[in-house]
Design a protein around this motif. Structure first.
Motif, PDB file in Angstrom:
ATOM      1  N   ALA A  83       0.822  -1.213   0.000  1.00 40.77           N
ATOM      2  CA  ALA A  83       0.000   0.000   0.000  1.00 40.77           C
ATOM      3  C   ALA A  83       0.859   1.268   0.000  1.00 40.77           C
ATOM      4  O   ALA A  83       1.881   1.351   0.682  1.00 40.77           O
ATOM      5  N   ASN A  84       0.402   2.241  -0.750  1.00 42.19           N
ATOM      6  CA  ASN A  84       1.031   3.557  -0.803  1.00 42.19           C
ATOM      7  C   ASN A  84       0.236   4.508   0.076  1.00 42.19           C
ATOM      8  O   ASN A  84      -0.757   5.097  -0.363  1.00 42.19           O
ATOM      9  N   GLY A 121       1.033   7.284   1.040  1.00 43.00           N
ATOM     10  CA  GLY A 121       1.221   8.672   0.620  1.00 43.00           C
ATOM     11  C   GLY A 121       0.507   8.997  -0.673  1.00 43.00           C
ATOM     12  O   GLY A 121       0.805  10.001  -1.316  1.00 43.00           O
ATOM     13  N   HIS A 122      -0.471   8.138  -1.068  1.00 43.79           N
ATOM     14  CA  HIS A 122      -1.203   8.396  -2.309  1.00 43.79           C
ATOM     15  C   HIS A 122      -1.951   9.714  -2.218  1.00 43.79           C
ATOM     16  O   HIS A 122      -2.230  10.214  -1.130  1.00 43.79           O
ATOM     17  N   THR A 132      -8.320   1.348  -7.409  1.00 45.07           N
ATOM     18  CA  THR A 132      -7.214   0.804  -6.641  1.00 45.07           C
ATOM     19  C   THR A 132      -7.442  -0.643  -6.210  1.00 45.07           C
ATOM     20  O   THR A 132      -8.562  -1.034  -5.883  1.00 45.07           O
ATOM     21  N   GLU A 164      -1.718   5.803 -10.995  1.00 46.38           N
ATOM     22  CA  GLU A 164      -0.869   5.291  -9.911  1.00 46.38           C
ATOM     23  C   GLU A 164      -0.779   6.262  -8.740  1.00 46.38           C
ATOM     24  O   GLU A 164      -0.812   5.851  -7.571  1.00 46.38           O
ATOM     25  N   LYS A 165      -0.674   7.546  -9.027  1.00 45.46           N
ATOM     26  CA  LYS A 165      -0.455   8.532  -7.977  1.00 45.46           C
ATOM     27  C   LYS A 165      -1.595   8.572  -6.965  1.00 45.46           C
ATOM     28  O   LYS A 165      -1.375   8.815  -5.779  1.00 45.46           O
ATOM     29  N   VAL A 191      -4.106   3.554  -3.704  1.00 49.81           N
ATOM     30  CA  VAL A 191      -3.464   2.937  -2.546  1.00 49.81           C
ATOM     31  C   VAL A 191      -2.578   1.797  -3.026  1.00 49.81           C
ATOM     32  O   VAL A 191      -1.427   1.660  -2.605  1.00 49.81           O
ATOM     33  N   VAL A 192      -3.105   0.961  -3.914  1.00 52.60           N
ATOM     34  CA  VAL A 192      -2.330  -0.093  -4.581  1.00 52.60           C
ATOM     35  C   VAL A 192      -2.671  -0.036  -6.071  1.00 52.60           C
ATOM     36  O   VAL A 192      -3.843  -0.129  -6.445  1.00 52.60           O
TER      37      VAL A 192
END
Length: 321
Positions: A96-97, A99-100, A250, A275-276, A279-280
């Motif tokens: 998981a990102n 910082g999305h 996502t 992508e930005k 979350v995934v």
């Protein structure tokens, strides 16, 4: 042993992912999660029993930043299957990102198209189909809360355990101009209604005369998921062809990628989340790689793009009449 012990363990061990129950001694899981995300953000998987209060608490946890929810094994449930689900959820959470950037500011969001009375009167069943997994509940909420009353039918597959999807639908219904419900077998697909596939059942669309209806089934999991996005998208492509819009949000894995390509090949307009803002990125990325996405957009732009695409189908009918 309790939330305070968990805090010390987190500081000492620096884990990549934590699992969290909503019922904890001395401090409940929601209060703990809120403090954790404020001071020490980590990917969190909610692992909780399926009860009405716990389902609502799990959804609140997702809104606070948890990325997955897995139901504890109930009586008669194969614990090994649940453990496999938990392992997959932990792996997804590890990717998981946190910082999305799901919202790039109100000033840059495109305006939503107006569903005027003349257009609303001519709406046929031009469906918007949405699929999501890890990080999906918050993304779906952003999309649905932006949709005006009178929007085309919206069908949603979110990877979520049985028992949680009804609470998810009720939570969205209270926040949206559209009516939001958990889908039932035989439900009509109609404007101003968003239907969410129930946990542990696949959702498809069938024609019955002039109407579109929901057909649920207990077929085997696809990509380890039931409901599966691919099952819905393939059904939409077969039943509606170009009279549909597909949106893949996502999520971990590849569910929805093949179905989105099938929808595009059938003439539907398809949109993948960028992508930005994910979350995934795994599910949209695979759809893009396979050539299934007409557009790749940040989450903040997806509601207007989906509604514009669906409205364009309808405007073609209106102008042609």
């Amino acid at each position: 042993e309790d939330a305070y012990d968990a805090r010390e363990q987190i500081l000492r061990l620096a884990p990549d992912v934590i699992t969290l129950d909503v019922e904890m001694p001395r401090m409940n899981g929601i209060d703990f999660l809120e403090r954790l995300m404020m001071y020490h953000p980590l990917p969190v998987v909610i692992f909780s029993s399926v009860t009405a209060p716990n389902s609502e608490a799990a959804l609140q946890a997702l809104s606070l930043g948890a990325v997955e929810v897995v139901a504890k094994p109930a009586a008669g449930t194969d614990a090994r299957v649940v453990m496999q689900q938990l392992v997959r959820a932990i792996r997804a959470a590890a990717a998981a990102n946190l910082g999305h950037e799901p919202d790039d500011g109100a000033d840059s969001r495109p305006e939503m198209p107006l569903i005027n009375p003349a257009l609303r009167a001519r709406i046929r069943q031009n469906v918007i189909a949405i699929g999501a997994s890890t990080g999906g509940p918050a993304a779906i909420e952003r999309v649905l809360t932006a949709m005006p009353a009178g929007s085309p039918p919206i069908l949603i597959v979110q990877h979520m355990p049985a028992g949680f999807t009804n609470a998810f639908a009720q939570r969205l219904d209270a926040r949206c101009e559209m009516d939001v419900r958990e889908a039932r077998d035989g439900d009509r697909v109609e404007p101003n209604v968003a239907l969410i596939a129930p946990g542990d059942r696949h959702m498809t669309v069938v024609r019955r005369g002039e109407e579109l209806r929901i057909a649920l089934n207990d077929g085997p999991p696809v990509h380890h998921a039931r409901p599966s996005v691919d099952v819905l998208f393939h059904s939409i492509a077969k039943t509606l062809g170009a009279e549909a819009v597909g949106v893949l949000l996502t999520g971990m894995g590849s569910d929805g990628a093949a179905g989105m390509r099938t929808m595009r090949d059938a003439g539907a307009h398809t949109i993948a989340q960028d992508e930005k803002s994910c979350v995934v990125f795994s599910m949209p990325e695979e759809a893009i790689r396979r050539g299934g996405a007409c557009d790749v957009l940040p989450l903040a732009h997806i509601p207007a793009a989906a509604l514009n695409a669906a409205t364009s189908i309808m405007l073609g009918e209106v102008n042609g009449g």
